[in-house]
Design a protein around this motif. Sequence first.
Motif, PDB file in Angstrom:
ATOM      1  N   LYS A 274     -22.060  -1.910  -5.458  1.00 55.79           N
ATOM      2  CA  LYS A 274     -22.618  -3.109  -4.837  1.00 55.79           C
ATOM      3  C   LYS A 274     -21.522  -4.143  -4.582  1.00 55.79           C
ATOM      4  O   LYS A 274     -20.756  -4.493  -5.474  1.00 55.79           O
ATOM      5  CB  LYS A 274     -23.687  -3.695  -5.768  1.00 55.79           C
ATOM      6  CG  LYS A 274     -24.456  -4.858  -5.191  1.00 55.79           C
ATOM      7  CD  LYS A 274     -25.565  -5.284  -6.141  1.00 55.79           C
ATOM      8  CE  LYS A 274     -26.387  -6.413  -5.544  1.00 55.79           C
ATOM      9  NZ  LYS A 274     -27.485  -6.827  -6.461  1.00 55.79           N
ATOM     10  N   GLY A 275     -21.424  -4.578  -3.334  1.00 52.68           N
ATOM     11  CA  GLY A 275     -20.474  -5.628  -2.976  1.00 52.68           C
ATOM     12  C   GLY A 275     -19.069  -5.158  -2.686  1.00 52.68           C
ATOM     13  O   GLY A 275     -18.184  -5.976  -2.411  1.00 52.68           O
ATOM     14  N   ALA A 276     -18.831  -3.834  -2.706  1.00 55.96           N
ATOM     15  CA  ALA A 276     -17.473  -3.334  -2.492  1.00 55.96           C
ATOM     16  C   ALA A 276     -17.080  -3.414  -1.018  1.00 55.96           C
ATOM     17  O   ALA A 276     -17.914  -3.318  -0.123  1.00 55.96           O
ATOM     18  CB  ALA A 276     -17.359  -1.900  -2.986  1.00 55.96           C
ATOM     19  N   VAL A 277     -15.783  -3.552  -0.780  1.00 54.73           N
ATOM     20  CA  VAL A 277     -15.233  -3.551   0.570  1.00 54.73           C
ATOM     21  C   VAL A 277     -14.956  -2.106   0.986  1.00 54.73           C
ATOM     22  O   VAL A 277     -14.315  -1.349   0.249  1.00 54.73           O
ATOM     23  CB  VAL A 277     -13.925  -4.360   0.631  1.00 54.73           C
ATOM     24  CG1 VAL A 277     -13.288  -4.252   2.016  1.00 54.73           C
ATOM     25  CG2 VAL A 277     -14.183  -5.814   0.273  1.00 54.73           C
ATOM     26  N   ASP A 278     -15.439  -1.731   2.152  1.00 53.84           N
ATOM     27  CA  ASP A 278     -15.209  -0.402   2.707  1.00 53.84           C
ATOM     28  C   ASP A 278     -14.079  -0.485   3.730  1.00 53.84           C
ATOM     29  O   ASP A 278     -14.251  -1.095   4.780  1.00 53.84           O
ATOM     30  CB  ASP A 278     -16.499   0.106   3.360  1.00 53.84           C
ATOM     31  CG  ASP A 278     -16.304   1.406   4.119  1.00 53.84           C
ATOM     32  OD1 ASP A 278     -15.269   2.066   3.922  1.00 53.84           O
ATOM     33  OD2 ASP A 278     -17.205   1.755   4.911  1.00 53.84           O
ATOM     34  N   PRO A 279     -12.930   0.147   3.479  1.00 51.99           N
ATOM     35  CA  PRO A 279     -11.830   0.092   4.448  1.00 51.99           C
ATOM     36  C   PRO A 279     -12.119   0.855   5.739  1.00 51.99           C
ATOM     37  O   PRO A 279     -11.402   0.679   6.730  1.00 51.99           O
ATOM     38  CB  PRO A 279     -10.662   0.749   3.703  1.00 51.99           C
ATOM     39  CG  PRO A 279     -11.042   0.732   2.265  1.00 51.99           C
ATOM     40  CD  PRO A 279     -12.537   0.817   2.224  1.00 51.99           C
ATOM     41  N   ALA A 280     -13.136   1.731   5.732  1.00 51.85           N
ATOM     42  CA  ALA A 280     -13.497   2.537   6.909  1.00 51.85           C
ATOM     43  C   ALA A 280     -12.323   3.375   7.400  1.00 51.85           C
ATOM     44  O   ALA A 280     -12.114   3.535   8.608  1.00 51.85           O
ATOM     45  CB  ALA A 280     -14.046   1.642   8.029  1.00 51.85           C
ATOM     46  N   THR A 281     -11.554   3.917   6.458  1.00 55.74           N
ATOM     47  CA  THR A 281     -10.408   4.752   6.808  1.00 55.74           C
ATOM     48  C   THR A 281     -10.833   6.208   6.969  1.00 55.74           C
ATOM     49  O   THR A 281     -11.722   6.690   6.268  1.00 55.74           O
ATOM     50  CB  THR A 281      -9.323   4.662   5.725  1.00 55.74           C
ATOM     51  OG1 THR A 281      -9.923   4.874   4.430  1.00 55.74           O
ATOM     52  CG2 THR A 281      -8.646   3.305   5.735  1.00 55.74           C
ATOM     53  N   GLU A 282     -10.183   6.901   7.898  1.00 61.17           N
ATOM     54  CA  GLU A 282     -10.451   8.318   8.093  1.00 61.17           C
ATOM     55  C   GLU A 282      -9.646   9.184   7.137  1.00 61.17           C
ATOM     56  O   GLU A 282     -10.011  10.332   6.869  1.00 61.17           O
ATOM     57  CB  GLU A 282     -10.131   8.723   9.536  1.00 61.17           C
ATOM     58  CG  GLU A 282     -11.057   8.095  10.565  1.00 61.17           C
ATOM     59  CD  GLU A 282     -10.760   8.586  11.963  1.00 61.17           C
ATOM     60  OE1 GLU A 282      -9.927   9.501  12.115  1.00 61.17           O
ATOM     61  OE2 GLU A 282     -11.382   8.065  12.907  1.00 61.17           O
ATOM     62  N   SER A 283      -8.552   8.629   6.624  1.00 60.01           N
ATOM     63  CA  SER A 283      -7.662   9.364   5.736  1.00 60.01           C
ATOM     64  C   SER A 283      -7.040   8.393   4.745  1.00 60.01           C
ATOM     65  O   SER A 283      -6.842   7.209   5.053  1.00 60.01           O
ATOM     66  CB  SER A 283      -6.555  10.053   6.549  1.00 60.01           C
ATOM     67  OG  SER A 283      -5.500  10.479   5.723  1.00 60.01           O
ATOM     68  N   PHE A 284      -6.718   8.901   3.537  1.00 57.36           N
ATOM     69  CA  PHE A 284      -6.065   8.074   2.529  1.00 57.36           C
ATOM     70  C   PHE A 284      -4.698   7.590   3.018  1.00 57.36           C
ATOM     71  O   PHE A 284      -4.209   6.552   2.580  1.00 57.36           O
ATOM     72  CB  PHE A 284      -5.935   8.862   1.225  1.00 57.36           C
ATOM     73  CG  PHE A 284      -5.500   8.045   0.037  1.00 57.36           C
ATOM     74  CD1 PHE A 284      -6.101   6.830  -0.261  1.00 57.36           C
ATOM     75  CD2 PHE A 284      -4.500   8.512  -0.804  1.00 57.36           C
ATOM     76  CE1 PHE A 284      -5.707   6.082  -1.364  1.00 57.36           C
ATOM     77  CE2 PHE A 284      -4.100   7.785  -1.909  1.00 57.36           C
ATOM     78  CZ  PHE A 284      -4.698   6.568  -2.193  1.00 57.36           C
ATOM     79  N   ARG A 285      -4.098   8.324   3.940  1.00 52.89           N
ATOM     80  CA  ARG A 285      -2.835   7.887   4.541  1.00 52.89           C
ATOM     81  C   ARG A 285      -2.977   6.544   5.250  1.00 52.89           C
ATOM     82  O   ARG A 285      -1.998   5.808   5.422  1.00 52.89           O
ATOM     83  CB  ARG A 285      -2.357   8.920   5.569  1.00 52.89           C
ATOM     84  CG  ARG A 285      -1.665  10.138   4.999  1.00 52.89           C
ATOM     85  CD  ARG A 285      -1.221  11.044   6.131  1.00 52.89           C
ATOM     86  NE  ARG A 285      -0.407  12.150   5.668  1.00 52.89           N
ATOM     87  CZ  ARG A 285       0.905  12.111   5.489  1.00 52.89           C
ATOM     88  NH1 ARG A 285       1.545  10.977   5.729  1.00 52.89           N
ATOM     89  NH2 ARG A 285       1.576  13.158   5.073  1.00 52.89           N
ATOM     90  N   ASP A 286      -4.194   6.237   5.703  1.00 50.63           N
ATOM     91  CA  ASP A 286      -4.426   4.993   6.442  1.00 50.63           C
ATOM     92  C   ASP A 286      -4.535   3.773   5.536  1.00 50.63           C
ATOM     93  O   ASP A 286      -4.514   2.637   6.014  1.00 50.63           O
ATOM     94  CB  ASP A 286      -5.722   5.102   7.267  1.00 50.63           C
ATOM     95  CG  ASP A 286      -5.696   6.251   8.259  1.00 50.63           C
ATOM     96  OD1 ASP A 286      -4.588   6.610   8.705  1.00 50.63           O
ATOM     97  OD2 ASP A 286      -6.777   6.800   8.564  1.00 50.63           O
ATOM     98  N   PHE A 287      -4.696   4.012   4.230  1.00 53.18           N
ATOM     99  CA  PHE A 287      -4.981   2.904   3.321  1.00 53.18           C
ATOM    100  C   PHE A 287      -3.864   1.858   3.271  1.00 53.18           C
ATOM    101  O   PHE A 287      -4.157   0.650   3.345  1.00 53.18           O
ATOM    102  CB  PHE A 287      -5.299   3.422   1.915  1.00 53.18           C
ATOM    103  CG  PHE A 287      -5.688   2.336   0.954  1.00 53.18           C
ATOM    104  CD1 PHE A 287      -7.001   1.890   0.896  1.00 53.18           C
ATOM    105  CD2 PHE A 287      -4.734   1.726   0.146  1.00 53.18           C
ATOM    106  CE1 PHE A 287      -7.359   0.858   0.033  1.00 53.18           C
ATOM    107  CE2 PHE A 287      -5.091   0.701  -0.718  1.00 53.18           C
ATOM    108  CZ  PHE A 287      -6.402   0.268  -0.775  1.00 53.18           C
ATOM    109  N   PRO A 288      -2.577   2.246   3.118  1.00 47.03           N
ATOM    110  CA  PRO A 288      -1.535   1.216   3.047  1.00 47.03           C
ATOM    111  C   PRO A 288      -1.506   0.287   4.257  1.00 47.03           C
ATOM    112  O   PRO A 288      -1.409  -0.942   4.105  1.00 47.03           O
ATOM    113  CB  PRO A 288      -0.245   2.032   2.931  1.00 47.03           C
ATOM    114  CG  PRO A 288      -0.678   3.305   2.277  1.00 47.03           C
ATOM    115  CD  PRO A 288      -2.030   3.588   2.878  1.00 47.03           C
TER     116      PRO A 288
END
Length: 306
Positions: free
Chosen positions: A147-161
């Motif tokens: 609850k309340g978490a931010v979703d980065p909406a990334t397709e791959s963990f590589r996109d996270f940084p």
Amino acid sequence: MSNTTPVTVAALYQFTSFADPAALREPLLALCEEVGTCGTLLLAREGINGTIAGSDNAVSAVLAHIRTLPGCADLEVKYSHADTMPFARMKVRLKREIVTMGQPDVDPRASVGRYVDPHDWNDLILDPDTIVIDTRNDYEVMTGQFKGAVDPATESFRDFPAWFRSHREELLEGKKKVAMYCTGGIRCEKSTSFLRQEGIEDVFHLKGGILKYLETVPEDESLWEGECFVFDERVTVKHGLEQGEYSLCRACRRPITDEEMASPDYVEGVSCPYCIGEKTEEQRARYAERQRQRELAKQRAGKNRS
């Protein structure tokens, strides 16, 4: 580890230094095949990661072997159970990273965020000074989230940084702490290490990930909403790590509900409402042939058992 269900599922990872991961592969694969486990294990210079399934004794034998590998004596494992084998075969693969972030300077063995026990997690994420970030990919978040978490909406963990760097100011505005979570904990080892490298000190992550939280925190006290996507034939799990209600589109690998399977856009193994517009006719024809071969294999297996 014993349970009334016939299949034990063990999720594991360990960041350690393997000088020659290729030399570890064959003995490990041979043991897995000998005792009859299925699943996937990844080996890299930075350690081991994966999930295996089988009988209690088979899983115990493989884990005992892994604990003899350099730096793996204190290997932590998250157990769950399934009524049927959730994997088709056993694979032990050599990889550049055991979880791919594409940041060569990030080393969880040198620096990570502070671990938070599942029973203390609620207090942390309810603190108004805390920003909560889901480090999983978009298709995983579809089935559930804190609850309340931010979703980065990334397709791959590589996109996270890149995502974090581009949204850093808005994410941290008015916040003193960053709390991060993922399925079993491994991605947070790297994501919290990455944030520490970015100069953020008050970084926390859920020890054992969502799986440990769903296993240990009573449902009536839980802040988890929905189900947790897992990378096997169960598709999702619920509180108590019971199998969830989702199925899988084998064309795009997204989780789908019974209602979505009733859509005219759903053709088993070929398309679903999410990917019907993403695939070409050539791709769908290829998926249809793959599905036909899968069904023939099932028929042959049934005849062999009868």
